[in-house]
Design a protein around this motif. Structure first.
Motif, mmCIF file in Angstrom:
data_model
loop_
_atom_site.group_PDB
_atom_site.id
_atom_site.type_symbol
_atom_site.label_atom_id
_atom_site.label_comp_id
_atom_site.label_asym_id
_atom_site.label_seq_id
_atom_site.Cartn_x
_atom_site.Cartn_y
_atom_site.Cartn_z
ATOM 1 N N ASP A 34 58.512 20.805 -16.000
ATOM 2 C CA ASP A 34 59.331 20.978 -14.813
ATOM 3 C C ASP A 34 60.142 22.273 -14.889
ATOM 4 O O ASP A 34 60.713 22.595 -15.929
ATOM 5 C CB ASP A 34 60.274 19.779 -14.675
ATOM 6 C CG ASP A 34 60.924 19.707 -13.313
ATOM 7 O OD1 ASP A 34 60.283 20.143 -12.340
ATOM 8 O OD2 ASP A 34 62.061 19.220 -13.226
ATOM 9 N N LEU A 35 60.168 22.999 -13.793
ATOM 10 C CA LEU A 35 61.008 24.192 -13.723
ATOM 11 C C LEU A 35 62.479 23.784 -13.677
ATOM 12 O O LEU A 35 62.813 22.683 -13.230
ATOM 13 C CB LEU A 35 60.655 25.009 -12.479
ATOM 14 C CG LEU A 35 59.278 25.689 -12.495
ATOM 15 C CD1 LEU A 35 58.914 26.187 -11.101
ATOM 16 C CD2 LEU A 35 59.255 26.845 -13.485
ATOM 17 N N LEU A 40 72.126 28.586 -13.178
ATOM 18 C CA LEU A 40 72.675 29.442 -14.232
ATOM 19 C C LEU A 40 71.764 29.510 -15.458
ATOM 20 O O LEU A 40 71.934 30.388 -16.307
ATOM 21 C CB LEU A 40 74.067 28.952 -14.640
ATOM 22 C CG LEU A 40 75.111 28.944 -13.520
ATOM 23 C CD1 LEU A 40 76.447 28.423 -14.051
ATOM 24 C CD2 LEU A 40 75.272 30.335 -12.918
ATOM 25 N N VAL A 41 70.821 28.569 -15.546
ATOM 26 C CA VAL A 41 69.865 28.565 -16.661
ATOM 27 C C VAL A 41 68.455 28.357 -16.101
ATOM 28 O O VAL A 41 67.815 27.325 -16.316
ATOM 29 C CB VAL A 41 70.198 27.462 -17.691
ATOM 30 C CG1 VAL A 41 69.348 27.648 -18.952
ATOM 31 C CG2 VAL A 41 71.671 27.466 -18.038
ATOM 32 N N PRO A 42 67.942 29.325 -15.359
ATOM 33 C CA PRO A 42 66.605 29.186 -14.775
ATOM 34 C C PRO A 42 65.515 29.268 -15.839
ATOM 35 O O PRO A 42 65.756 29.739 -16.956
ATOM 36 C CB PRO A 42 66.527 30.370 -13.816
ATOM 37 C CG PRO A 42 67.463 31.380 -14.394
ATOM 38 C CD PRO A 42 68.573 30.614 -15.030
ATOM 39 N N THR A 43 64.336 28.798 -15.501
ATOM 40 C CA THR A 43 63.182 28.929 -16.396
ATOM 41 C C THR A 43 62.786 30.398 -16.474
ATOM 42 O O THR A 43 62.597 31.059 -15.451
ATOM 43 C CB THR A 43 61.996 28.101 -15.871
ATOM 44 O OG1 THR A 43 62.388 26.726 -15.788
ATOM 45 C CG2 THR A 43 60.796 28.226 -16.799
ATOM 46 N N TYR A 65 64.473 26.690 -10.049
ATOM 47 C CA TYR A 65 64.992 28.027 -10.312
ATOM 48 C C TYR A 65 64.167 28.648 -11.445
ATOM 49 O O TYR A 65 64.012 28.041 -12.504
ATOM 50 C CB TYR A 65 66.465 27.993 -10.729
ATOM 51 C CG TYR A 65 67.407 27.515 -9.655
ATOM 52 C CD1 TYR A 65 67.962 28.417 -8.745
ATOM 53 C CD2 TYR A 65 67.759 26.170 -9.561
ATOM 54 C CE1 TYR A 65 68.839 27.982 -7.758
ATOM 55 C CE2 TYR A 65 68.631 25.728 -8.572
ATOM 56 C CZ TYR A 65 69.170 26.636 -7.678
ATOM 57 O OH TYR A 65 70.031 26.206 -6.698
ATOM 58 N N PHE A 66 63.658 29.852 -11.213
ATOM 59 C CA PHE A 66 62.910 30.538 -12.275
ATOM 60 C C PHE A 66 63.140 32.040 -12.181
ATOM 61 O O PHE A 66 63.343 32.599 -11.096
ATOM 62 C CB PHE A 66 61.411 30.213 -12.219
ATOM 63 C CG PHE A 66 60.744 30.474 -10.889
ATOM 64 C CD1 PHE A 66 60.220 31.720 -10.579
ATOM 65 C CD2 PHE A 66 60.647 29.455 -9.941
ATOM 66 C CE1 PHE A 66 59.597 31.953 -9.359
ATOM 67 C CE2 PHE A 66 60.033 29.671 -8.718
ATOM 68 C CZ PHE A 66 59.498 30.919 -8.423
ATOM 69 N N THR A 67 63.148 32.673 -13.350
ATOM 70 C CA THR A 67 63.348 34.119 -13.445
ATOM 71 C C THR A 67 62.045 34.786 -13.862
ATOM 72 O O THR A 67 61.404 34.364 -14.835
ATOM 73 C CB THR A 67 64.439 34.453 -14.481
ATOM 74 O OG1 THR A 67 65.677 33.873 -14.055
ATOM 75 C CG2 THR A 67 64.620 35.958 -14.626
ATOM 76 N N LEU A 68 61.659 35.804 -13.142
ATOM 77 C CA LEU A 68 60.465 36.585 -13.476
ATOM 78 C C LEU A 68 60.877 37.917 -14.088
ATOM 79 O O LEU A 68 61.673 38.649 -13.502
ATOM 80 C CB LEU A 68 59.619 36.837 -12.227
ATOM 81 C CG LEU A 68 59.071 35.620 -11.483
ATOM 82 C CD1 LEU A 68 58.154 36.066 -10.345
ATOM 83 C CD2 LEU A 68 58.328 34.685 -12.428
ATOM 84 N N THR A 69 60.328 38.203 -15.263
ATOM 85 C CA THR A 69 60.548 39.494 -15.919
ATOM 86 C C THR A 69 59.279 40.314 -15.786
ATOM 87 O O THR A 69 58.210 39.900 -16.236
ATOM 88 C CB THR A 69 60.910 39.307 -17.399
ATOM 89 O OG1 THR A 69 62.096 38.509 -17.505
ATOM 90 C CG2 THR A 69 61.152 40.652 -18.062
ATOM 91 N N PHE A 149 63.982 39.227 -11.591
ATOM 92 C CA PHE A 149 64.424 38.555 -10.382
ATOM 93 C C PHE A 149 64.461 37.049 -10.616
ATOM 94 O O PHE A 149 63.577 36.488 -11.280
ATOM 95 C CB PHE A 149 63.483 38.850 -9.210
ATOM 96 C CG PHE A 149 63.292 40.310 -8.933
ATOM 97 C CD1 PHE A 149 64.284 41.053 -8.312
ATOM 98 C CD2 PHE A 149 62.125 40.954 -9.309
ATOM 99 C CE1 PHE A 149 64.113 42.403 -8.059
ATOM 100 C CE2 PHE A 149 61.941 42.296 -9.062
ATOM 101 C CZ PHE A 149 62.942 43.028 -8.430
ATOM 102 N N THR A 150 65.486 36.384 -10.042
ATOM 103 C CA THR A 150 65.593 34.936 -10.144
ATOM 104 C C THR A 150 65.387 34.320 -8.759
ATOM 105 O O THR A 150 66.018 34.735 -7.781
ATOM 106 C CB THR A 150 66.964 34.525 -10.699
ATOM 107 O OG1 THR A 150 67.089 35.030 -12.025
ATOM 108 C CG2 THR A 150 67.098 33.007 -10.738
ATOM 109 N N PHE A 151 64.501 33.325 -8.705
ATOM 110 C CA PHE A 151 64.100 32.698 -7.455
ATOM 111 C C PHE A 151 64.643 31.275 -7.347
ATOM 112 O O PHE A 151 64.778 30.570 -8.360
ATOM 113 C CB PHE A 151 62.570 32.664 -7.348
ATOM 114 C CG PHE A 151 61.953 34.020 -7.159
ATOM 115 C CD1 PHE A 151 61.597 34.473 -5.898
ATOM 116 C CD2 PHE A 151 61.735 34.846 -8.251
ATOM 117 C CE1 PHE A 151 61.038 35.734 -5.725
ATOM 118 C CE2 PHE A 151 61.174 36.107 -8.095
ATOM 119 C CZ PHE A 151 60.830 36.550 -6.820
#
Length: 202
Positions: A34-35, A40-43, A65-69, A149-151
């Motif tokens: 699960d994402l 404040l602590v996204p995947t 919530y997930f962050t893409l690098t 970016f965080t979605f």
């Protein structure tokens, strides 16, 4: 003329996205977990040049919530909606950085890079341009600046909704293979030094 044509063909191939090796993210909540539901602590997820896929589900109790690098020198060029279900609109927004600062129910649109609502009928649509032109948001043209970016994905319907995004990443930095192809093209294009044939003395 032939050398110029060969150079142009090689250069176009070297600079095309297909010249880069295919490597991508394929994240599915069913198989990968699960994402995060914590802004404040996204995947944390890393994407590669090319197509990257994220598939999940949300409802009014379970936001994603997930962050893409992105790789250095890369930029986000499209977010294609590949799957969507639910009787009501699903909400997507994002910010620069590794966290999401706005809370549900009281988000300040002026702090978002962009936001969009989508339905099943929007499958196949590039949502990035809709995000970039959202009213009152920071906005952007073509591609947002940055490499992280965080979605936030949300759905107010108790029945929930499934979604699948294709994040397309492009690079402005030629790969080592690209330099090799260009070097070979230049070698083909340059005329060879020919030793002059001495003329007989009169």
């Amino acid at each position: 003329m032939l050398r110029s044509s060969l150079f142009a063909s090689a250069a176009l191939f070297a600079l095309s996205p297909s010249a880069a090796p295919a490597a991508f993210l394929n994240y599915n909540e069913v198989s990968n977990g699960d994402l995060s539901s914590n802004p404040l602590v996204p995947t944390l997820l890393s994407v590669e040049i090319g197509s990257n896929f994220i598939e999940g589900s949300v409802d009014y109790r379970d936001r994603d919530y997930f962050t893409l690098t992105l790789p250095v020198g890369a930029h986000l060029t499209a977010i294609i909606l590949r799957a969507s279900s639910g009787s009501e609109a699903t909400f997507l927004s994002f910010q620069s950085g590794s966290t999401f600062t706005e809370l549900p129910g009281g988000a300040d649109l002026r702090n978002l890079l962009g936001y969009a609502s989508f339905f099943h009928s929007d499958i196949g649509t590039d949502l990035l341009q809709t995000l970039g032109s959202a009213s009152d948001a920071i906005g952007f043209k073509d591609s947002p600046a940055g490499e992280m970016f965080t979605f936030w994905v949300d759905q107010s319907n108790p029945g929930g909704a499934n979604y699948k995004f294709e994040f397309i990443i492009a690079s402005d930095i030629p790969t080592p293979g690209t330099f090799a192809i260009l070097a070979a093209a230049v070698a083909i294009a340059l005329p060879r030094n020919r030793r002059a044939t001495p003329k007989p003395l009169p």
